[in-house]
Design a protein around this motif. Sequence first.
Motif, short mmCIF file in Angstrom:
data_model
loop_
_atom_site.label_atom_id
_atom_site.label_comp_id
_atom_site.label_asym_id
_atom_site.label_seq_id
_atom_site.Cartn_x
_atom_site.Cartn_y
_atom_site.Cartn_z
N GLU A 1 -7.98 2.75 -0.18
CA GLU A 1 -7.24 4.01 -0.18
C GLU A 1 -7.59 4.84 -1.41
OE1 GLU A 1 -3.19 2.77 0.06
OE2 GLU A 1 -3.20 2.60 2.24
N THR B 1 3.59 -3.79 -8.08
CA THR B 1 3.86 -2.35 -8.08
C THR B 1 4.02 -1.83 -9.50
OG1 THR B 1 4.92 -2.48 -5.91
CG2 THR B 1 5.41 -0.55 -7.27
N ALA C 1 0.83 -1.20 0.00
CA ALA C 1 0.00 0.00 0.00
C ALA C 1 0.86 1.24 0.00
CB ALA C 1 -0.92 -0.02 1.21
N MET D 1 -5.52 -1.35 -0.64
CA MET D 1 -5.13 -0.42 -1.71
C MET D 1 -6.36 0.17 -2.39
SD MET D 1 -2.13 -2.87 -3.19
CE MET D 1 -1.59 -1.81 -4.52
N LEU E 1 2.05 2.02 -3.38
CA LEU E 1 1.00 2.60 -4.21
C LEU E 1 0.96 4.11 -4.04
CD1 LEU E 1 -1.54 2.48 -5.97
CD2 LEU E 1 -2.85 2.05 -3.90
#
Length: 298
Positions: free
Chosen positions: A273, A207, A2, A270, A5
């Motif tokens: 968020e 990623t 996360a 993720m 990110l």
Amino acid sequence: MAGALLRLHGNALSRSAALRPSPSLPHRPMMVTMSQNQSYWASVNAEIDAHLKQAIDPLRPPREVFEPMHHLAFAAPQNKAPALCVAACELVGGHRDQATAAASALHLMCAASFTHEQLPLTDRPRPRPRTSSRPTAHHAYGPNIELLVPDSMTPFGFELLAKSDDPAQNNSGRILRVTVEIARAMGPQGIVDGQYQELERPQSDHTRWIKRVCKKKEGGFHACAAACGAILGGGSEEEIEMLRRFGLYVGMIQGMLHGVGRKEKGLAKMVEELRTLALKELEEFKGGKAEAIASFLC
């Protein structure tokens, strides 16, 4: 994962730096019922479909082009970007008629891209599954037709957009700007680059996948759609950029769920968020239209 990110987006995320609600700006989640979601989506998509069905008459000459174009346009999975374009237009005070042609163009280009991705080439990975309310069994024509006809769908989309130029509405400047936006999102710095990266980069490298594929493809395409809707609806530059960022987050969520996998470790955090960041972009908008566009995060 996360944390990685958040670093990927740099300045785009720094303006929304705090993922937790600030004491000075309490987070008030927008409440939209499922029936409201379905009703709004259904009405927008129905108008886009009606516009396309009128434009792509399968009996129109040359029939050998328009018949498969009609089939491929409606056989591709439904994408949120065209409806997002219309919703953004309405959110800034425009009427959906102002964005229907652009939304139809986006639908055609998305369908063309999808068809090309599904061509049975032997030097690429097996196409990843997609979720959709529409059928994905679109191979009614041979690979030669599915290669050539989508090449005509993109310029035809631009033709539909150009025809929406109306001197009575004084919208020529907006149409030109939207044309550039869509061309950039579809071109070598947008979806085409994302498609190349999708072939070159393994999904296991999450990623890089998110940065190079999700952000370039679904993220960039949805960002373009939202920005185009705001432009056509007469939104301010600030509103256009807020909705562009909102579209980016919506698209990245779609790309992550469809590409990385719903059960991947850390994915839920993720996605949440990104949802939080997306809702922050809507805080300046009020009323039912804001709640309607927030439903794109569902």
